[in-house]
Design an enzyme around this catalytic site. Structure first.
Site, PDB file in Angstrom:
ATOM      1  CG  ASP A  81      -2.113   0.969   1.172  1.00 54.84           C
ATOM      2  OD1 ASP A  81      -1.675   2.171   0.884  1.00 54.84           O
ATOM      3  OD2 ASP A  81      -3.183   0.658   1.231  1.00 54.84           O
ATOM      4  CB  ILE A  82       1.268   4.313  -2.045  1.00 56.29           C
ATOM      5  CG1 ILE A  82      -0.257   4.567  -2.492  1.00 56.29           C
ATOM      6  CG2 ILE A  82       1.425   3.310  -3.370  1.00 56.29           C
ATOM      7  CD1 ILE A  82      -0.517   5.447  -3.554  1.00 56.29           C
ATOM      8  CG  ASN A 137     -13.348  -1.364   3.371  1.00 53.28           C
ATOM      9  OD1 ASN A 137     -13.649  -2.098   4.377  1.00 53.28           O
ATOM     10  ND2 ASN A 137     -12.154  -0.706   3.428  1.00 53.28           N
ATOM     11  CD  GLN A 144     -14.481  -0.943  -3.062  1.00 50.42           C
ATOM     12  OE1 GLN A 144     -15.792  -1.156  -3.031  1.00 50.42           O
ATOM     13  NE2 GLN A 144     -13.905  -1.914  -4.015  1.00 50.42           N
ATOM     14  CG  HIS A 150      -8.454  -3.374  -2.347  1.00 53.78           C
ATOM     15  ND1 HIS A 150      -9.341  -2.553  -3.043  1.00 53.78           N
ATOM     16  CD2 HIS A 150      -7.939  -2.648  -1.380  1.00 53.78           C
ATOM     17  CE1 HIS A 150      -9.628  -1.508  -2.330  1.00 53.78           C
ATOM     18  NE2 HIS A 150      -8.637  -1.613  -1.289  1.00 53.78           N
ATOM     19  CG  PHE A 151      -8.871  -9.717   0.612  1.00 46.08           C
ATOM     20  CD1 PHE A 151      -9.838  -9.797   2.029  1.00 46.08           C
ATOM     21  CD2 PHE A 151      -9.200 -10.233  -0.557  1.00 46.08           C
ATOM     22  CE1 PHE A 151     -10.957 -10.677   1.565  1.00 46.08           C
ATOM     23  CE2 PHE A 151     -10.171 -11.129  -0.516  1.00 46.08           C
ATOM     24  CZ  PHE A 151     -11.131 -11.544   0.657  1.00 46.08           C
ATOM     25  CG  HIS A 152      -6.799  -3.117   3.022  1.00 41.14           C
ATOM     26  ND1 HIS A 152      -6.046  -1.943   2.804  1.00 41.14           N
ATOM     27  CD2 HIS A 152      -8.000  -2.820   2.574  1.00 41.14           C
ATOM     28  CE1 HIS A 152      -6.651  -1.136   1.910  1.00 41.14           C
ATOM     29  NE2 HIS A 152      -8.024  -1.572   1.712  1.00 41.14           N
TER      30      HIS A 152
END
Length: 211
Positions: A81-82, A137, A144, A150-152
């Site tokens: 993640d950025i 989300n 979201q 996507h999964f975190h």
């Protein structure tokens, strides 16, 4: 006889959907995750490219979004993640544009479930943090931001234990979009991505006898 490469044991990527199917969204040129998926081709995660390979880490000369990719298969891609909530915060998503979890295909769902477990273990090994959150989300009301499901995977270090847990409260609040987040440092990101790729390779090789 040598065992087959890891990628050859995975389900094949789905062919492009028919343009006459209004529900088909194989890619979206305005979606940053679709652009990342199109830029970074699949690689065998048991034999990841060299950490310094420009095909994996950010390239400022490219018009497409750059990413620190840690996993890339025909169906899925995972990257740092950025705007990480903690060191090792990783996103896992399908290559094809699937706005919500319910849009994922059965093959994508199976691959997501399997690799989410592997990715969680790899992040734990790479960061040394034994607790983590899995967050996913669906829709703007559910926080979201990028409408590509996507999964975190978010490592959860102990925060301000001596201060009544207020650090944990701020961490949770920021997780759901109610706080400031700092950008990922590129040098640190390159090193961390390499560690996670190496951990994924180790885990998959350890698991081969069980497959």
């Amino acid at each position: 006889m040598a065992p087959p490469d890891y990628l050859s044991t995975l389900p094949p990527a789905e062919p492009p959907a028919s343009p006459f199917d209004p529900s088909a969204t194989p890619s979206d040129d305005s979606c940053p995750f679709c652009l990342i998926a199109s830029k970074y081709p699949p690689f065998d995660p048991t034999k990841p490219p060299n950490q310094s390979a420009r095909s994996l880490d950010p390239d400022a000369t490219s018009p497409a979004p750059s990413a620190f990719v840690v996993l890339s298969t025909p169906l899925l891609v995972a990257f740092l993640d950025i705007l990480p909530l903690s060191t090792g915060h990783v996103l896992l998503c399908p290559r094809s544009h699937r706005p919500k979890l319910t849009d994922a295909t059965p093959a994508e769902s199976k691959a997501l479930g399997y690799h989410l477990r592997i990715l969680s273990s790899a992040v734990t090994r790479a960061t040394g943090v034994g607790d983590w959150n899995i967050v996913q989300n669906n829709g703007a009301a559910a926080a979201q931001v990028v409408h590509h499901m996507h999964f975190h995977v978010i490592p959860r270090p102990e925060l301000n234990v001596r201060n009544g847990g207020k650090g944990r409260e701020r961490f949770t609040s920021t997780m759901f979009g109610r706080g400031a987040r700092e950008e990922l440092d590129e040098e640190e990101g390159a090193v961390l991505a390499g560690k996670i790729r190496a951990a994924i390779a180790e885990l998959l090789l350890e698991e081969k006898p069980r497959l």
